[in-house]
Write a protein that holds these residues in place. Structure first.
Motif, mmCIF file in Angstrom:
data_model
loop_
_atom_site.group_PDB
_atom_site.id
_atom_site.type_symbol
_atom_site.label_atom_id
_atom_site.label_comp_id
_atom_site.label_asym_id
_atom_site.label_seq_id
_atom_site.Cartn_x
_atom_site.Cartn_y
_atom_site.Cartn_z
ATOM 1 N N VAL A 111 36.301 29.359 36.671
ATOM 2 C CA VAL A 111 37.492 29.947 35.985
ATOM 3 C C VAL A 111 37.435 29.718 34.457
ATOM 4 O O VAL A 111 37.469 30.666 33.958
ATOM 5 N N THR A 112 37.235 28.467 34.051
ATOM 6 C CA THR A 112 37.232 28.278 32.700
ATOM 7 C C THR A 112 35.830 28.783 31.935
ATOM 8 O O THR A 112 36.024 28.857 30.934
ATOM 9 N N GLU A 113 34.711 28.615 32.785
ATOM 10 C CA GLU A 113 33.641 28.832 32.171
ATOM 11 C C GLU A 113 33.293 30.452 31.939
ATOM 12 O O GLU A 113 32.813 30.868 30.886
ATOM 13 N N TRP A 114 33.870 31.275 32.826
ATOM 14 C CA TRP A 114 33.775 32.630 32.807
ATOM 15 C C TRP A 114 34.993 33.465 32.580
ATOM 16 O O TRP A 114 35.271 34.469 32.746
ATOM 17 N N ASP A 115 36.016 32.545 32.021
ATOM 18 C CA ASP A 115 37.320 33.389 32.026
ATOM 19 C C ASP A 115 37.762 34.132 32.869
ATOM 20 O O ASP A 115 38.345 35.207 32.611
ATOM 21 N N LEU A 116 38.103 33.605 34.129
ATOM 22 C CA LEU A 116 38.475 34.449 35.476
ATOM 23 C C LEU A 116 40.152 34.279 35.336
ATOM 24 O O LEU A 116 40.475 33.644 36.705
ATOM 25 N N VAL A 117 40.681 34.629 34.378
ATOM 26 C CA VAL A 117 41.946 34.505 34.267
ATOM 27 C C VAL A 117 42.809 35.944 33.898
ATOM 28 O O VAL A 117 41.968 36.827 33.482
ATOM 29 N N CYS A 118 44.006 35.949 34.139
ATOM 30 C CA CYS A 118 44.843 37.306 33.932
ATOM 31 C C CYS A 118 44.350 38.453 34.444
ATOM 32 O O CYS A 118 44.618 38.161 35.894
ATOM 33 N N GLU A 119 43.965 39.291 34.081
ATOM 34 C CA GLU A 119 43.462 40.474 34.856
ATOM 35 C C GLU A 119 42.176 40.363 35.771
ATOM 36 O O GLU A 119 41.961 40.902 36.688
ATOM 37 N N GLU A 120 41.551 39.370 35.196
ATOM 38 C CA GLU A 120 40.344 38.900 36.067
ATOM 39 C C GLU A 120 40.643 37.892 37.014
ATOM 40 O O GLU A 120 39.656 36.958 37.707
ATOM 41 N N ALA A 121 41.590 37.313 37.171
ATOM 42 C CA ALA A 121 42.072 36.025 38.006
ATOM 43 C C ALA A 121 41.626 36.144 39.423
ATOM 44 O O ALA A 121 41.155 35.216 40.057
#
Length: 617
Positions: free
Chosen positions: A109-119
């Motif tokens: 999650v933190t490495e590829w920014d899998l948050v918000c719209e891509e959570a």
């Protein structure tokens, strides 16, 4: 002599079987449960994250404050001001995110920014992994029958290890997801082959306990994953830590034996005998020459003490072909553990008068020319109304149970009580759940214990919702909350174990693998859906628990429409299964078995195929 008889003679659970069992079971469960449950740590969300605004910018002027917690501002996770000096209009984060976590050093999650719209992508990767597991179930079963249990077990184990190591070095989300999918396919090969390989080395009376210990080992694997993840906070290092040990099993090629049952099924009886002799020497037991030959059977005096431990058994050499069962023999009714059939012969009777009597009192004449078994397909199963209904109920029930089981497991860290401690306890409660399910099904059957356990799972999921984390006077109720949650996990684990025993018993012998495969497919599909409950729980855990509770209670009701199978002779054909399924009580079934042994569609003289309650899946 039958293989099951020989397995009794070498010691039903001797030192050799114990060593081989744990050599197979530990990697066969731990190396499977770790990749399956590690998503909790590898795809964990940080406690704090917001838009990265640069070193020269002030947070309160760059990011909207959405709440205050203990006097500190809580910043918006996904939006930043366009220009706060002009107005309060916002836009999505443009320069990535800032992450802060006490539980993780680095996750996908933190490495590829899998948050918000891509959570949702973090849980989508786990669902795709479970699709691989589901596909692997079909492939592994077929390949293990064709090429051998040991071969598929080792190929799958080593392939899973290599793929898992490659995952640790992937540099993109797409590469990670593809490699995890392939890992799931191989993982199921390990799961299926390890269970079959481990249980087939025991006679029927011990296979239930072998399967039970396999489940216990699964729970221990979950428990062990918690301290591993606690010590290794980076997802890449954890990935290596989980999969590299699999390559250390290279020596299994020379140590682990192939399934003796599979060797016999393909006509390699001599290789099966070599394994038996190795086990006998290891266990300090004796076996006759050509032990699996039809001309070798148990000596009459040795039947006197039964087959409890095999400690006083010795070489022997009489056969049913010889007219040697006289009045001095102790083996007029020798019960073979291999098929639970009573071989009996009256004094002075000819070989043609020999009979096979099932232990339920059903008798069938042994025909010189055996009737050819009919071939069945899934369509034949669905054409029978009662069998079709049973199949549909079991598919739905196992889907719900799998969904709730994996959903509770994945969300256990969100309930409070400490991230790693909660997950550890989530694994620990599986052990009493398995124990309760084992003894309940042995004593009270399948239907009532399964229904009761599902009711408990639903109730405790519901109770958890109404317990606040803290009372108005500041009393911490998180431990109580966690306790209720874990009791629900214990119960759903027991239900899963009950279905694992119950599902294959609903289908006739000639179509059991197909029927069990269909129901197991829906169980796997529950595992595919479960990761998305984590995504939902980030916003509303109570809503997830409500879903789990309602589904568990509804499933508890519908399983009451399934037939009880405890102490029931297992049907061999679809016609027999349909006839047995129509009986509404156990007493009616037993009465039918005793009084109408030859009145089922005119197929043959045997009403029910006498078979052990425990089956090798």
């Amino acid at each position: 002599m039958e293989l099951d008889d020989a397995l009794v003679l070498i010691g039903e659970w001797g030192l050799y079987q114990t060593l081989m069992y744990w050599l197979i079971t530990i990697p066969g469960t731990w190396f499977c449960v770790w990749p399956m449950m590690s998503v909790v740590f590898q795809a964990g969300f940080p406690e704090t994250y917001y838009c990265n605004v640069g070193e020269n910018s002030q947070l309160n002027q760059s990011i909207p404050i959405i709440d205050m917690e203990d006097g500190s501002p809580v910043y918006d996770n996904c939006y930043m001001y366009v220009n706060s000096s002009v107005d309060n209009s916002t836009m999505p984060c443009s320069d990535g995110w800032y992450y802060e976590s006490d539980n993780f050093a680095e996750t996908i999650v933190t490495e590829w920014d899998l948050v918000c719209e891509e959570a949702f992508l973090s849980q989508l990767s786990q669902s795709i992994f479970m699709v691989g597991v589901m596909i692997g179930a079909f492939i592994a079963g077929y390949l293990s029958d064709k090429f051998g249990r040991k071969t598929i077990f080792l190929i799958s184990l080593w392939s899973e290890s290599v793929l898992g190591i490659l995952v640790a070095f992937t540099q993109s989300y797409i590469g990670y997801t593809i490699l995890r999918f392939l890992t799931g396919v191989m993982l199921q090969g390990v799961m299926v082959s390890n269970l079959i390989l481990a249980t087939e080395m025991f006679p029927p009376g011990k296979r239930l306990y072998a399967g039970f210990l396999n489940n216990i080992s699964w729970g221990c694997g979950i428990m062990l994953l918690a301290p591993m993840a606690y010590l290794v906070r980076n997802w890449r290092y954890l990935q290596l830590f989980m999969h590299a040990p699999g390559l250390c099993t290279f020596y299994y090629f020379w140590v682990i034996p192939e399934s003796m049952r599979w060797l016999i099924s393909i006509g390699q009886k001599d290789k099966a005998e070599k394994i038996l002799y190795t086990a006998a020497r290891f266990n300090k037991k004796q076996l006759p020459e050509n032990v699996l030959s039809d001309s070798v059977t148990v000596d009459a005096p040795m039947c006197q003490n039964g087959f409890g431990g095999g400690s006083n058994l010795k070489p022997f050499g009489k056969t049913l072909d010889e007219n040697n069962m006289d009045g001095n023999s102790n083996c007029e009714n020798y019960v073979s553990p291999s098929d639970n059939i009573v071989f009996s012969k009256t004094n002075g009777a000819s070989n043609d008068d020999q009979t096979l009597s099932g232990t339920d009192g059903v008798t069938k004449l042994v025909d010189d020319e055996k009737e050819e078994d009919p071939k069945y397909t899934l369509l034949d199963l669905l054409k029978r109304p009662r069998l079709a209904a049973n199949t549909a109920i079991m598919c739905l029930a196992w889907f719900v149970t799998s969904l709730v089981y994996f959903g509770i497991s994945y969300n256990s860290v969100n309930i409070g009580g400490g991230f790693y401690l909660s997950f550890f306890l989530n694994g620990m409660v599986e052990i009493p759940g398995q124990v309760i399910a084992l003894f309940a099904t042995l004593k009270w059957g399948r239907r009532i214990p399964t229904c009761t356990i599902l009711v408990l799972a639903g109730l405790f999921c519901g109770i958890t919702i109404f317990i606040p984390a803290e009372t108005s006077d500041g009393t911490n109720l998180v431990p109580l909350q966690l306790t209720m949650y874990l009791i629900g996990k214990c119960a759903i684990t027991g239900a899963f174990s009950c279905f694992w025993t119950w599902a294959p018993e609903l289908f006739p012998t000639l179509i059991r693998n197909l029927g069990f495969g269909v129901t197991n497919f829906f169980a796997s599909f529950g595992g595919v859906v479960a990761p998305f409950t984590v995504y939902l729980a980030y916003n509303n855990l109570n809503a997830v628990l409500v879903i789990f509770g309602i589904l568990s209670l509804l499933t508890a009701i519908i399983v009451l429409f399934l037939p009880e199978t405890k102490d029931q002779p297992m049907p061999r054909t679809i016609e027999e299964a349909e006839e047995m399924a129509k009986a509404k009580t156990k007493q009616k079934k037993l009465t039918k078995a005793e009084n109408e042994p030859s009145n089922i569609q005119g197929k043959d003289n045997m009403t029910y195929f006498a078979e052990k309650e425990t089956q090798t899946l």
